[in-house]
Design an enzyme around this catalytic site. Structure first.
Site, PDB file in Angstrom:
ATOM      1  N   GLY A 135     -38.599  -5.791  11.691  1.00  0.00           N
ATOM      2  CA  GLY A 135     -37.667  -4.897  10.992  1.00  0.00           C
ATOM      3  C   GLY A 135     -36.906  -3.955  11.900  1.00  0.00           C
ATOM      4  N   GLY A 188     -38.420  -4.387  -1.855  1.00  0.00           N
ATOM      5  CA  GLY A 188     -37.507  -5.159  -0.998  1.00  0.00           C
ATOM      6  C   GLY A 188     -38.126  -5.607   0.313  1.00  0.00           C
ATOM      7  N   GLU A 191     -40.148 -11.663   1.240  1.00  0.00           N
ATOM      8  CA  GLU A 191     -39.127 -12.709   1.333  1.00  0.00           C
ATOM      9  C   GLU A 191     -38.752 -13.184  -0.068  1.00  0.00           C
ATOM     10  OE1 GLU A 191     -37.817 -13.821   4.476  1.00  0.00           O
ATOM     11  OE2 GLU A 191     -38.840 -11.943   4.797  1.00  0.00           O
ATOM     12  N   LYS A 206     -42.286 -14.882  13.438  1.00  0.00           N
ATOM     13  CA  LYS A 206     -41.970 -13.775  14.355  1.00  0.00           C
ATOM     14  C   LYS A 206     -42.771 -13.913  15.653  1.00  0.00           C
ATOM     15  CE  LYS A 206     -41.058 -10.863  10.351  1.00  0.00           C
ATOM     16  NZ  LYS A 206     -41.679  -9.993   9.362  1.00  0.00           N
ATOM     17  N   GLY A 304     -37.545  -3.884   4.833  1.00  0.00           N
ATOM     18  CA  GLY A 304     -36.798  -2.971   3.965  1.00  0.00           C
ATOM     19  C   GLY A 304     -35.355  -2.859   4.422  1.00  0.00           C
TER      20      GLY A 304
HETATM   21  P1  NAP Z   1     -31.965 -11.593  -0.241  1.00  0.00           P
HETATM   22  O1  NAP Z   1     -32.105 -10.205  -0.765  1.00  0.00           O
HETATM   23  O2  NAP Z   1     -32.547 -12.721  -1.007  1.00  0.00           O
HETATM   24  O3  NAP Z   1     -30.388 -11.860  -0.019  1.00  0.00           O
HETATM   25  C1  NAP Z   1     -29.862 -13.109   0.333  1.00  0.00           C
HETATM   26  C2  NAP Z   1     -28.343 -13.040   0.226  1.00  0.00           C
HETATM   27  O4  NAP Z   1     -27.789 -14.257   0.713  1.00  0.00           O
HETATM   28  C3  NAP Z   1     -27.820 -12.847  -1.195  1.00  0.00           C
HETATM   29  O5  NAP Z   1     -26.704 -11.990  -1.195  1.00  0.00           O
HETATM   30  C4  NAP Z   1     -27.392 -14.258  -1.610  1.00  0.00           C
HETATM   31  O6  NAP Z   1     -26.339 -14.258  -2.541  1.00  0.00           O
HETATM   32  C5  NAP Z   1     -26.911 -14.799  -0.279  1.00  0.00           C
HETATM   33  N1  NAP Z   1     -27.001 -16.258  -0.189  1.00  0.00           N
HETATM   34  C6  NAP Z   1     -28.129 -17.023  -0.267  1.00  0.00           C
HETATM   35  N2  NAP Z   1     -27.807 -18.323  -0.131  1.00  0.00           N
HETATM   36  C7  NAP Z   1     -26.472 -18.381   0.046  1.00  0.00           C
HETATM   37  C8  NAP Z   1     -25.554 -19.447   0.233  1.00  0.00           C
HETATM   38  N3  NAP Z   1     -25.957 -20.718   0.242  1.00  0.00           N
HETATM   39  N4  NAP Z   1     -24.244 -19.149   0.387  1.00  0.00           N
HETATM   40  C9  NAP Z   1     -23.819 -17.854   0.364  1.00  0.00           C
HETATM   41  N5  NAP Z   1     -24.653 -16.803   0.199  1.00  0.00           N
HETATM   42  C10 NAP Z   1     -25.962 -17.074   0.026  1.00  0.00           C
HETATM   43  O7  NAP Z   1     -32.575 -11.691   1.230  1.00  0.00           O
HETATM   44  P2  NAP Z   1     -32.859 -10.493   2.262  1.00  0.00           P
HETATM   45  O8  NAP Z   1     -34.163  -9.866   1.952  1.00  0.00           O
HETATM   46  O9  NAP Z   1     -31.644  -9.647   2.408  1.00  0.00           O
HETATM   47  O10 NAP Z   1     -33.099 -11.344   3.609  1.00  0.00           O
HETATM   48  C11 NAP Z   1     -32.022 -11.947   4.287  1.00  0.00           C
HETATM   49  C12 NAP Z   1     -32.521 -12.465   5.632  1.00  0.00           C
HETATM   50  O11 NAP Z   1     -33.003 -11.370   6.417  1.00  0.00           O
HETATM   51  C13 NAP Z   1     -33.686 -13.461   5.538  1.00  0.00           C
HETATM   52  O12 NAP Z   1     -33.559 -14.418   6.563  1.00  0.00           O
HETATM   53  C14 NAP Z   1     -34.907 -12.580   5.769  1.00  0.00           C
HETATM   54  O13 NAP Z   1     -35.987 -13.313   6.290  1.00  0.00           O
HETATM   55  C15 NAP Z   1     -34.361 -11.610   6.784  1.00  0.00           C
HETATM   56  N6  NAP Z   1     -35.051 -10.326   6.829  1.00  0.00           N
HETATM   57  C16 NAP Z   1     -35.327  -9.644   5.676  1.00  0.00           C
HETATM   58  C17 NAP Z   1     -35.956  -8.394   5.763  1.00  0.00           C
HETATM   59  C18 NAP Z   1     -36.273  -7.599   4.528  1.00  0.00           C
HETATM   60  O14 NAP Z   1     -36.925  -6.544   4.666  1.00  0.00           O
HETATM   61  N7  NAP Z   1     -35.853  -8.005   3.334  1.00  0.00           N
HETATM   62  C19 NAP Z   1     -36.300  -7.869   7.005  1.00  0.00           C
HETATM   63  C20 NAP Z   1     -35.985  -8.602   8.168  1.00  0.00           C
HETATM   64  C21 NAP Z   1     -35.368  -9.820   8.070  1.00  0.00           C
HETATM   65  P3  NAP Z   1     -26.506 -13.610  -4.006  1.00  0.00           P
HETATM   66  O15 NAP Z   1     -26.583 -12.132  -3.782  1.00  0.00           O
HETATM   67  O16 NAP Z   1     -25.271 -14.007  -4.750  1.00  0.00           O
HETATM   68  O17 NAP Z   1     -27.772 -14.194  -4.574  1.00  0.00           O
HETATM   69  N1  HSE Z   2     -40.873 -10.193   4.401  1.00  0.00           N
HETATM   70  C1  HSE Z   2     -40.845  -9.598   5.700  1.00  0.00           C
HETATM   71  C2  HSE Z   2     -42.016  -8.629   5.843  1.00  0.00           C
HETATM   72  C3  HSE Z   2     -39.534  -8.901   5.905  1.00  0.00           C
HETATM   73  O1  HSE Z   2     -42.624  -8.277   4.831  1.00  0.00           O
HETATM   74  O2  HSE Z   2     -42.330  -8.246   6.967  1.00  0.00           O
HETATM   75  C4  HSE Z   2     -39.341  -8.397   7.318  1.00  0.00           C
HETATM   76  O3  HSE Z   2     -39.182  -9.446   8.209  1.00  0.00           O
END
Ligand code: NAP
Ligand code: HSE
Length: 432
Positions: A135, A188, A191, A206, A304
């Protein structure tokens, strides 16, 4: 002031919307610090009609990620969609088109990092991925740049915010697994598919990225041992505590003999007095030991919207520098000092073994015999007083032994007539 640098944002969910929000809030600050301005030109999402908490001009939204690639005003693309196949195709197209790539997608890099960084090098396009690991903690920059003059002796990390949050809630409040997971989703942290958080694979992705970066070869996910927190019970947390340990989903990465490294990601008992034992909730921490720097520790929110956006903004700053003056670093550099993972069965560790046994004489002797036959020694035994029907728990701490031998002994013990239920076998890390 020069022209703004055009950005294409693929994904406007938890992290993507956070990047847009924080770039809007702190854009002037970034401009003053970097001498560069950013403008988000297009945003790709799945559903144009979805109600969004962060607002952006409707006309820049699209459902076609190719619109970001074909726009000549977009210099940097940020991939925050999640999943693997769509992001892989998108990132490959972006690199081929000469766009700088930023991604927070650890699953994508763990599975396809080798291919992505080969293409990046061929096309001389940098790929940044600070948000992919831990993060808001800038651990990629630290391993890749700050510690570039070190051989890495070990890296121990709590790398999944969701599972650390769940274990903390179970430990602190006695809460059950399911409501603790629901809280992490609500906040949030989890995954889109929380199975990856629970089964250990998000942390493993990771760990693969960190280990590959530190040891100079891209790891094959099939070669590392991964287990999740789903099998950890409230009883294990309590017995571990009585023995002076906390249970954490721990990534253990160590330089081994020859040119091999040891990598495992699994629920692990760690001494309560070790600093990683006091990492609670969504927080992540990584202890890195280098031969020059010695022991170091990095701590912060591991998931987050805002902490993750902070890492993406850091990557944007680096990308802006790369726009100004192309750099030789494409995100990953291989070297040949290491080159393989130690087979899981040969990796040596101490263990915690919890059994449910019949409350009758001679049981301990049978179990000690099964371990002794495999050349495995017992460090200590506790038999907590709690009789359930006709069985009692028996907890053994086991001396250093190869994992393969320990697993076989555990299976043999499971087959003894005096043993009920499947034994719980967990690693113990003493950081020596
Ligand atoms: P999320 O809330 O599920 O958001 C995914 C976004 O991508 C949504 O806006 C979705 O559109 C869009 N999307 C998905 N498939 C698509 C496609 N085929 N074409 C166009 N847009 C598409 O996911 P997130 O939590 O933000 O995570 C995003 C990435 O960051 C992931 O790889 C995750 O592993 C990584 N990550 C997340 C966190 C965390 O704390 N959440 C931390 C570090 C890394 P809609 O809004 O229309 O559904
Ligand atoms: N789902 C992941 C976690 C998001 O809980 O650590 C950050 O990479």
């Amino acid at each position: 002031m020069t022209q703004p640098i055009g950005i294409g944002l693929a994904g406007f969910g938890t992290v993507g919307a956070g990047v847009y929000k924080n770039l809007t809030a702190n854009g002037d600050l970034l401009t003053q610090r970097l001498g560069a301005r950013f403008a988000v030109r297009r945003i790709a999402v799945r559903d144009l009609k979805k109600r969004r908490e962060v607002s952006a001009p409707a006309e820049i939204f699209t459902t076609n990620t190719d619109d970001l690639i074909s726009d000549p005003d977009i210099r940097i693309v940020i991939e925050l969609m999640g999943g693997i196949e769509t992001p892989l195709a998108f990132v490959k197209k972006a690199i081929a088109a000469g766009k700088i790539v930023i991604t927070g997608n650890k699953a994508l890099l763990a599975e396809h990092g080798q291919e992505i960084f080969r293409l990046a090098r061929e096309k001389r396009v940098p790929v940044f991925y600070e948000a992919a690991v831990a993060g808001g903690i800038p651990i990629i920059k630290i391993v890749r740049e700050s510690f570039v003059g070190n051989r890495f002796e070990s890296i121990h990390g709590i790398l999944n915010g969701t599972s650390n949050y769940i274990l903390s809630r179970m430990t602190d409040t006695g809460m059950d697994f399911a409501p603790a997971l629901a809280e992490a989703q609500q906040l949030g942290y989890a995954e889109a598919d929380p199975a990856l958080d629970i089964n250990g694979w998000d942390a493993a992705h990771k760990a693969i990225i960190l280990a590959s970066l530190a040891y100079g070869f891209w790891l094959d996910p099939a070669e590392i041992f991964v287990a999740g927190i789903e099998s950890v019970t409230a009883a294990d947390i309590r017995f571990a505590s009585e023995l002076g340990y906390s249970i954490k989903l721990l990534a253990t990465i160590k330089a081994g003999g020859g040119n091999a490294i040891e990598v495992r990601v699994c629920p692990t008992l760690i001494p309560k007095q070790h600093v990683l034992a006091s990492v609670h909730g969504v927080f992540n921490a990584i202890a890195v030991r280098g031969d020059v720097v010695g022991e170091t520790l990095f701590y912060g929110r591991g998931a987050g919207q805002d902490p993750t956006s902070s890492s993406v903004l850091g990557d944007l700053a680096e990308a802006a520098c790369a726009v100004e003056s192309p750099r030789f670093c494409y995100g990953f550099t291989s070297h040949d000092l290491y080159g393989k993972c130690q087979p899981t069965a040969e990796a040596v560790s101490k263990y915690y073994l919890r059994l449910s046994v019949k409350d009758q004489p001679g049981v301990l002797a049978q179990i000690a015999g099964a371990l002794g036959d495999s050349g495995i020694g017992i460090l200590s035994v506790i038999q907590p007083e709690s009789l359930v029907e006709d069985s009692v728990p028996l907890v053994l701490m086991i001396h250093d032994a190869p994992f393969g031998a320990m697993q076989k002994a555990s299976e043999k013990i499971a087959g003894l007539g005096c043993v009920k239920d499947t034994p719980a076998l967990l690693h113990v890390e003493t950081f020596s």
